[in-house]
Write a protein that holds these residues in place. Structure first.
Motif, PDB file in Angstrom:
ATOM      1  N   ASP A   5      -5.682  -6.678 -14.759  1.00 50.32           N
ATOM      2  CA  ASP A   5      -6.620  -6.535 -15.869  1.00 50.32           C
ATOM      3  C   ASP A   5      -7.854  -5.732 -15.481  1.00 50.32           C
ATOM      4  N   GLY A   6      -7.616  -4.521 -14.965  1.00 49.77           N
ATOM      5  CA  GLY A   6      -8.752  -3.656 -14.669  1.00 49.77           C
ATOM      6  C   GLY A   6      -8.450  -2.653 -13.572  1.00 49.77           C
ATOM      7  N   SER A   7      -9.479  -1.940 -13.159  1.00 45.91           N
ATOM      8  CA  SER A   7      -9.342  -0.911 -12.134  1.00 45.91           C
ATOM      9  C   SER A   7      -9.046  -1.527 -10.772  1.00 45.91           C
ATOM     10  N   VAL A   8      -8.320  -0.767  -9.958  1.00 45.81           N
ATOM     11  CA  VAL A   8      -7.931  -1.244  -8.634  1.00 45.81           C
ATOM     12  C   VAL A   8      -8.295  -0.208  -7.572  1.00 45.81           C
ATOM     13  N   TYR A   9      -8.463  -0.687  -6.356  1.00 49.54           N
ATOM     14  CA  TYR A   9      -8.640   0.214  -5.217  1.00 49.54           C
ATOM     15  C   TYR A   9      -7.555  -0.098  -4.189  1.00 49.54           C
ATOM     16  N   MET A  10      -7.401   0.791  -3.200  1.00 52.49           N
ATOM     17  CA  MET A  10      -6.378   0.621  -2.171  1.00 52.49           C
ATOM     18  C   MET A  10      -6.927  -0.239  -1.049  1.00 52.49           C
ATOM     19  N   HIS A  11      -6.461  -1.484  -0.970  1.00 50.19           N
ATOM     20  CA  HIS A  11      -6.877  -2.349   0.133  1.00 50.19           C
ATOM     21  C   HIS A  11      -6.121  -1.993   1.407  1.00 50.19           C
ATOM     22  N   GLN A  12      -4.845  -1.698   1.262  1.00 53.16           N
ATOM     23  CA  GLN A  12      -4.025  -1.366   2.428  1.00 53.16           C
ATOM     24  C   GLN A  12      -2.849  -0.505   1.991  1.00 53.16           C
ATOM     25  N   PHE A  13      -2.449   0.416   2.862  1.00 58.71           N
ATOM     26  CA  PHE A  13      -1.292   1.273   2.604  1.00 58.71           C
ATOM     27  C   PHE A  13      -0.489   1.301   3.898  1.00 58.71           C
ATOM     28  N   LYS A  14       0.774   0.945   3.808  1.00 57.70           N
ATOM     29  CA  LYS A  14       1.584   0.966   5.024  1.00 57.70           C
ATOM     30  C   LYS A  14       3.032   1.356   4.714  1.00 57.70           C
ATOM     31  N   ILE A  15       3.662   1.954   5.699  1.00 56.92           N
ATOM     32  CA  ILE A  15       5.075   2.314   5.618  1.00 56.92           C
ATOM     33  C   ILE A  15       5.785   1.485   6.670  1.00 56.92           C
ATOM     34  N   ASN A  16       6.531   0.489   6.225  1.00 57.54           N
ATOM     35  CA  ASN A  16       7.201  -0.434   7.145  1.00 57.54           C
ATOM     36  C   ASN A  16       8.634   0.005   7.401  1.00 57.54           C
ATOM     37  N   ASP A  41     -13.172   1.710   1.291  1.00 60.17           N
ATOM     38  CA  ASP A  41     -13.475   2.589   0.162  1.00 60.17           C
ATOM     39  C   ASP A  41     -12.983   1.872  -1.099  1.00 60.17           C
ATOM     40  N   PHE A  42     -13.932   1.388  -1.897  1.00 58.71           N
ATOM     41  CA  PHE A  42     -13.585   0.582  -3.069  1.00 58.71           C
ATOM     42  C   PHE A  42     -13.576   1.414  -4.360  1.00 58.71           C
ATOM     43  N   THR A  43     -13.464   2.719  -4.215  1.00 63.36           N
ATOM     44  CA  THR A  43     -13.421   3.603  -5.372  1.00 63.36           C
ATOM     45  C   THR A  43     -12.185   3.318  -6.216  1.00 63.36           C
ATOM     46  N   PRO A  44     -12.338   3.152  -7.534  1.00 62.47           N
ATOM     47  CA  PRO A  44     -11.163   2.923  -8.379  1.00 62.47           C
ATOM     48  C   PRO A  44     -10.176   4.087  -8.293  1.00 62.47           C
ATOM     49  N   ILE A  45      -8.904   3.773  -8.243  1.00 66.81           N
ATOM     50  CA  ILE A  45      -7.868   4.797  -8.206  1.00 66.81           C
ATOM     51  C   ILE A  45      -7.694   5.402  -9.596  1.00 66.81           C
ATOM     52  N   SER A  46      -7.696   6.714  -9.653  1.00 72.13           N
ATOM     53  CA  SER A  46      -7.380   7.430 -10.896  1.00 72.13           C
ATOM     54  C   SER A  46      -5.927   7.892 -10.800  1.00 72.13           C
ATOM     55  N   ALA A  47      -5.096   7.398 -11.683  1.00 68.69           N
ATOM     56  CA  ALA A  47      -3.672   7.723 -11.625  1.00 68.69           C
ATOM     57  C   ALA A  47      -3.441   9.209 -11.887  1.00 68.69           C
ATOM     58  N   LEU A  48      -2.512   9.799 -11.138  1.00 72.23           N
ATOM     59  CA  LEU A  48      -2.094  11.171 -11.344  1.00 72.23           C
ATOM     60  C   LEU A  48      -1.091  11.242 -12.492  1.00 72.23           C
ATOM     61  N   ARG A 103      15.997   0.882   7.471  1.00 71.34           N
ATOM     62  CA  ARG A 103      15.422   0.448   6.196  1.00 71.34           C
ATOM     63  C   ARG A 103      13.927   0.680   6.220  1.00 71.34           C
ATOM     64  N   THR A 104      13.451   1.568   5.343  1.00 72.92           N
ATOM     65  CA  THR A 104      12.025   1.897   5.278  1.00 72.92           C
ATOM     66  C   THR A 104      11.505   1.603   3.877  1.00 72.92           C
ATOM     67  N   ILE A 105      10.356   0.932   3.809  1.00 69.76           N
ATOM     68  CA  ILE A 105       9.714   0.588   2.540  1.00 69.76           C
ATOM     69  C   ILE A 105       8.228   0.931   2.635  1.00 69.76           C
ATOM     70  N   VAL A 106       7.689   1.580   1.591  1.00 65.95           N
ATOM     71  CA  VAL A 106       6.254   1.847   1.501  1.00 65.95           C
ATOM     72  C   VAL A 106       5.606   0.751   0.668  1.00 65.95           C
ATOM     73  N   TYR A 107       4.459   0.258   1.153  1.00 68.69           N
ATOM     74  CA  TYR A 107       3.714  -0.779   0.443  1.00 68.69           C
ATOM     75  C   TYR A 107       2.311  -0.296   0.098  1.00 68.69           C
ATOM     76  N   LEU A 108       1.971  -0.409  -1.167  1.00 69.92           N
ATOM     77  CA  LEU A 108       0.592  -0.249  -1.611  1.00 69.92           C
ATOM     78  C   LEU A 108       0.045  -1.647  -1.896  1.00 69.92           C
ATOM     79  N   SER A 109      -1.006  -2.032  -1.214  1.00 68.18           N
ATOM     80  CA  SER A 109      -1.677  -3.299  -1.485  1.00 68.18           C
ATOM     81  C   SER A 109      -2.930  -2.968  -2.287  1.00 68.18           C
ATOM     82  N   LEU A 110      -2.879  -3.298  -3.579  1.00 69.47           N
ATOM     83  CA  LEU A 110      -3.942  -2.915  -4.505  1.00 69.47           C
ATOM     84  C   LEU A 110      -4.746  -4.138  -4.909  1.00 69.47           C
ATOM     85  N   CYS A 111      -6.068  -3.964  -5.001  1.00 68.59           N
ATOM     86  CA  CYS A 111      -6.980  -5.068  -5.272  1.00 68.59           C
ATOM     87  C   CYS A 111      -7.910  -4.671  -6.413  1.00 68.59           C
ATOM     88  N   HIS A 112      -8.250  -5.624  -7.274  1.00 64.67           N
ATOM     89  CA  HIS A 112      -9.229  -5.362  -8.329  1.00 64.67           C
ATOM     90  C   HIS A 112     -10.549  -4.960  -7.679  1.00 64.67           C
TER      91      HIS A 112
END
Length: 266
Positions: free
Chosen positions: A85-96, A242-249, A215-224
């Motif tokens: 319910d609102g804008s999100v920023y990237m808390h963590q990004f990982k490729i497992n 960096d708590f800047t809201p993500i603007s979707a492409l 087996r490779t999976i990308v994870y976006l951990s997104l936080c309000h």
């Protein structure tokens, strides 16, 4: 990508949603190629198993164009914005990675348990959304979920610093068994390009991969954005500041890169 009323109900009840084939085979192949390049790098963000094979690569969206675009892809960002319910920023990004034969276990845990204890994230107003870069099968170390376990809140956990190369706040066997008696245990599997969205409170794990299939999976951990972390004990490339809201492409943001990959292959 907008979630339906049925999707929202299922997420509330089970704590996760699975969408097979949300990215095309060509888009998945592009991301897999870029992931393999990153795993070959000698960077502090690339953590390895005891055997030396890659386990996870953090913050790839900050130094790789394909993953920069994935980090703002509307098929991933928009459903999370809807649920939080609102804008999100990237808390963590990982490729497992779960390398063939050598991919190690991820113990039973809740992601928010780590984010709360290590990063002082105030509330579980955050979640993961993942993309399969390989076909994920019963054989190559799929994620294991306990449906409905997100309704238990933060579960007591211990800090495991020894089992694997990555420290994790983990649940004991008795706790996991009790939760599974109520919710069961599932392993979403599907083709490369599939998308998996799950609550930061959902109890999950993955077994070792002794199969000959990686087996490779990308994870976006997104936080309000209002729920950003308050502690900065972990490196910035693990828990972002960096708590800047993500603007979707635009939804076609991969088209240029896929075309370039296909041209290079000719």
């Amino acid at each position: 990508m907008k979630l339906s009323a049925e999707d929202l109900k299922k997420f509330d009840e089970e704590g996760y949603l699975f969408f097979p084939g949300k990215f095309t085979p060509q888009e998945a192949a592009l991301m897999k190629q870029e992931a393999d390049k990153i795993y070959a790098m000698d960077r502090k963000e690339v953590w390895r198993e005891k055997s030396g094979v890659a386990r996870t690569a953090f913050a790839a969206h900050t130094y790789n164009e394909t993953f920069r675009r994935l980090g703002a892809h509307p098929r991933l960002v928009e459903p999370v914005q809807q649920l939080l319910d609102g804008s999100v920023y990237m808390h963590q990004f990982k490729i497992n990675a779960k390398a063939a034969f050598d991919g190690d276990v991820w113990q039973w845990h809740q992601d928010y348990g780590t984010w709360a204890r290590d990063d002082e994230m105030p509330e579980p107003r955050a979640m993961n959304i993942a993309v399969f870069l390989d076909d994920v099968t019963a054989a190559n170390g799929p994620l294991l979920f306990i449906p409905g376990s997100h309704k238990q809140g933060v579960v007591e956990a211990g800090h495991d610093l020894e089992t694997t190369s990555y420290p994790l706040w983990t649940l004991d066997r008795e706790t996991v068994s009790a939760l599974a008696e109520k919710g069961g245990c599932v392993a979403p599997t599907g083709p490369a390009g599939s998308v998996l969205l799950f609550s930061s409170l959902l109890v999950h794990a993955s077994p070792p991969n002794i199969s000959p299939l990686g087996r490779t999976i990308v994870y976006l951990s997104l936080c309000h954005v209002d729920n950003h972390i308050r502690a900065f004990k972990r490196d910035e490339w693990i828990a972002h500041r960096d708590f800047t809201p993500i603007s979707a492409l635009e939804d076609d943001c991969f088209d240029e890169l896929v075309a370039g990959q296909l041209q290079a292959a000719e």
